[in-house]
Design an enzyme around this catalytic site. Structure first.
Site, PDB file in Angstrom:
ATOM      1  N   ASP A   1       5.168  20.132 -17.050  1.00  0.00           N
ATOM      2  CA  ASP A   1       5.105  18.772 -16.746  1.00  0.00           C
ATOM      3  C   ASP A   1       4.946  17.911 -17.853  1.00  0.00           C
ATOM      4  O   ASP A   1       3.855  17.488 -18.377  1.00  0.00           O
ATOM      5  CB  ASP A   1       3.505  18.752 -16.038  1.00  0.00           C
TER       6      ASP A   1
ATOM      7  N   ASP B   1       4.611  13.702  -7.384  1.00  0.00           N
ATOM      8  CA  ASP B   1       4.906  13.429  -8.843  1.00  0.00           C
ATOM      9  C   ASP B   1       6.229  14.492  -9.123  1.00  0.00           C
ATOM     10  O   ASP B   1       5.717  15.682  -8.866  1.00  0.00           O
ATOM     11  CB  ASP B   1       3.854  13.590  -9.864  1.00  0.00           C
TER      12      ASP B   1
ATOM     13  N   GLU C   1      -3.061  12.641  -5.366  1.00  0.00           N
ATOM     14  CA  GLU C   1      -1.956  13.351  -6.051  1.00  0.00           C
ATOM     15  C   GLU C   1      -2.216  14.896  -6.670  1.00  0.00           C
ATOM     16  O   GLU C   1      -3.274  14.868  -7.060  1.00  0.00           O
ATOM     17  CB  GLU C   1      -1.421  12.372  -7.379  1.00  0.00           C
TER      18      GLU C   1
ATOM     19  N   HIS D   1       5.418   9.406  -8.320  1.00  0.00           N
ATOM     20  CA  HIS D   1       5.434   9.423  -9.391  1.00  0.00           C
ATOM     21  C   HIS D   1       6.660   9.914 -10.103  1.00  0.00           C
ATOM     22  O   HIS D   1       6.906  11.088 -10.351  1.00  0.00           O
ATOM     23  CB  HIS D   1       4.375  10.228  -9.840  1.00  0.00           C
TER      24      HIS D   1
ATOM     25  N   TRP E   1      -5.799  10.957  -9.163  1.00  0.00           N
ATOM     26  CA  TRP E   1      -5.664  12.232  -9.758  1.00  0.00           C
ATOM     27  C   TRP E   1      -6.562  12.828 -10.368  1.00  0.00           C
ATOM     28  O   TRP E   1      -7.375  12.013 -11.262  1.00  0.00           O
ATOM     29  CB  TRP E   1      -4.307  12.336 -10.407  1.00  0.00           C
TER      30      TRP E   1
ATOM     31  N   ASP F   1       5.955   7.646 -13.986  1.00  0.00           N
ATOM     32  CA  ASP F   1       4.946   8.265 -14.551  1.00  0.00           C
ATOM     33  C   ASP F   1       5.561   9.281 -15.818  1.00  0.00           C
ATOM     34  O   ASP F   1       5.830  10.355 -15.475  1.00  0.00           O
ATOM     35  CB  ASP F   1       4.079   9.066 -13.768  1.00  0.00           C
TER      36      ASP F   1
ATOM     37  N   LYS G   1      -1.133  18.687  -8.301  1.00  0.00           N
ATOM     38  CA  LYS G   1      -0.536  19.054  -9.605  1.00  0.00           C
ATOM     39  C   LYS G   1      -0.432  20.641  -9.440  1.00  0.00           C
ATOM     40  O   LYS G   1      -1.359  21.197  -8.861  1.00  0.00           O
ATOM     41  CB  LYS G   1      -1.139  18.515 -10.564  1.00  0.00           C
TER      42      LYS G   1
ATOM     43  N   HIS H   1       5.023  17.842 -10.877  1.00  0.00           N
ATOM     44  CA  HIS H   1       3.934  18.548 -10.587  1.00  0.00           C
ATOM     45  C   HIS H   1       4.505  19.862  -9.677  1.00  0.00           C
ATOM     46  O   HIS H   1       3.225  20.282  -8.959  1.00  0.00           O
ATOM     47  CB  HIS H   1       2.913  17.731  -9.982  1.00  0.00           C
TER      48      HIS H   1
ATOM     49  N   ASP I   1       6.571  15.181 -18.849  1.00  0.00           N
ATOM     50  CA  ASP I   1       6.623  13.571 -18.618  1.00  0.00           C
ATOM     51  C   ASP I   1       7.693  13.033 -19.726  1.00  0.00           C
ATOM     52  O   ASP I   1       7.211  11.971 -20.161  1.00  0.00           O
ATOM     53  CB  ASP I   1       5.127  12.875 -18.676  1.00  0.00           C
TER      54      ASP I   1
END
Ligand code: RNT
Ligand code: ZN
Length: 399
Positions: free
Chosen positions: A287, A252, A219, A279, A178, A319, A221, A255, A289
């Site tokens: 994003d 992810d 990955e 993820h 990434w 993640d 995003k 993302h 997380d």
């Protein structure tokens, strides 16, 4: 009657074998991301997190050394029943004073020893952020060839470390690539950086490594903080790259646009991409997380994997990074939720659901899906935890 025996009967009446579900669940690996333990700082000696990602919160206990991180990981893993892997970034080796284009397997031997002792698999990531050579917001796509080459070398060396993990532990290490590369404001040229990225990836992946030991994933995003207008490695870019070049694709959950969900992408992508890495995260407005909770999207992700028999082709990783709560708890809560969602999916009478659907009996489909929500799955979860040596219910004194 024991709650589990009651649950087993109830599910049996629906045609679901709880014993089979519990056994299958134990064998599904979930990869625990080491970076939740220290707010993505690593052990190079620097303290800055860049790359458009951010961990907020000052909860005490951020790991400062690899030993501390490993001991906290062990605490979390003791609370997470089932097969586990640990996911490392390149900044987590014994790398104080080692440049990123000079990392070698020996800097990660302590992790491999530890994983071996604890019966864990390992996954890996090159780290293309939090570094002077990523300060322009560009790494593999930087206009300066020397900077591109520095990062290409870092990624090539990372593949060697990933392969080393795979050989040491007898199971493939998935290496996820990434990069944050992008621009804060409207770019003039969206094409050249993408062409550079394709070239850089071709170079990085040019040496063939056996998939028995190492798997490459890429990955995408939507955007990062400070890079809002343009991301070089967009979804279309990496989907195309993975289809063309046979790498795994990482999805992810944080993302994509806020109304897009990765659960609805898994089936589509699975028809054209051989292997997927997830993820699993929880986006909150952006994003951000957050710790994974047992919400509809998490259940839908697990359903897609289980219903379509994708376990051998989808690698599940977590993640997120929350520095505002106990970090061991953050790992344990999120990973247990991932496993709870997988259990719920394993406890579905899928053949019946699909049968109702192909008979156009949508009444039955809705009825079954709704009844499943209040089935006594919690008793199955407790039984599963007990059989796998983890507490059925978390309590604060465990962290
Ligand atoms: C960032 C990506 C990436 C990182 C980790 C640390 O938005 O999700 O996967 O979170 O590599
Ligand atoms: Zn991610």
């Amino acid at each position: 009657m024991k709650p589990y025996d009651y649950a087993r009967e109830r599910y049996a009446a629906m045609g679901v074998d709880t014993e089979a579900a519990v056994e299958r669940l134990a064998g599904i690996p979930v990869s625990l991301h080491c970076w939740q333990g220290d707010d993505v700082r690593g052990f190079e000696g620097g303290d800055e997190l860049t790359g458009g990602i951010q961990s907020t919160g000052n909860y005490p206990g951020r790991a400062k050394t690899a030993d501390e991180l490993r001991s906290n990981l062990r605490k979390a893993l003791a609370l997470i029943p089932g097969r586990a892997k640990v996911n490392l970034h390149a900044i987590y080796g014994d790398v104080a004073g080692v440049e990123r284009d000079a990392i070698e397997p020996k800097h990660f031997a302590a992790w491999a020893d530890w994983a071996e002792e604890n019966g864990l698999g390992l996954d890996f990531n090159p780290t293309l952020f939090s570094h002077a050579k990523s300060a322009d917001g560009l790494t593999l796509t930087h206009p300066d060839k020397a900077i591109r080459e520095f990062w290409i070398e870092h990624c090539k060396r990372s593949r060697k470390i990933s392969e080393y993990f795979g050989r040491r532990l007898g199971q493939p290490s998935v290496m996820n690539l990434w990069i944050a590369d992008g621009m804060k404001d409207i770019p003039a040229d969206r094409l050249t950086p993408r062409a550079r990225l394709a070239d850089a990836l071709d170079d990085i992946f040019s040496e063939r490594i056996s998939p028995e030991f190492h798997i490459d994933a890429v990955e995408s995003k939507l955007f990062g903080i400070g890079l809002e207008s343009y991301t070089v490695g967009s979804h279309e870019f990496y989907l195309g790259y993975a289809v063309k070049n046979g790498t795994a694709l990482c999805l992810d959950s944080g993302h994509f646009h806020p109304t897009e969900v990765i659960s609805n992408k898994i089936s589509a992508v699975s028809l054209f991409v051989n292997k997927l890495l997830l993820h699993v995260s929880r986006p909150v407005r952006w994003d951000s997380d957050h710790v994974v909770v047992l919400d509809d999207e998490l259940c839908a992700i697990a359903q897609e994997i289980i219903r379509h028999g994708l376990l051998g082709r989808v690698f599940i990783g977590l993640d997120y990074f929350d520095g505002s709560i106990n970090r061991v708890a953050a790992w344990a809560i999120g990973a247990r939720n991932m496993r709870k969602a997988l259990l719920l999916a394993l406890l579905e009478p899928y053949a019946e659901l699909r049968g109702a659907e192909s008979d156009f009996d949508f009444t039955k489909r809705l009825m079954l899906l709704e009844e499943l929500k209040t089935m006594p799955w919690q008793a199955v979860w407790e039984e599963y935890c007990e059989r796998n040596g983890a507490p059925p219910i978390l309590a604060s004194d465990m962290f």
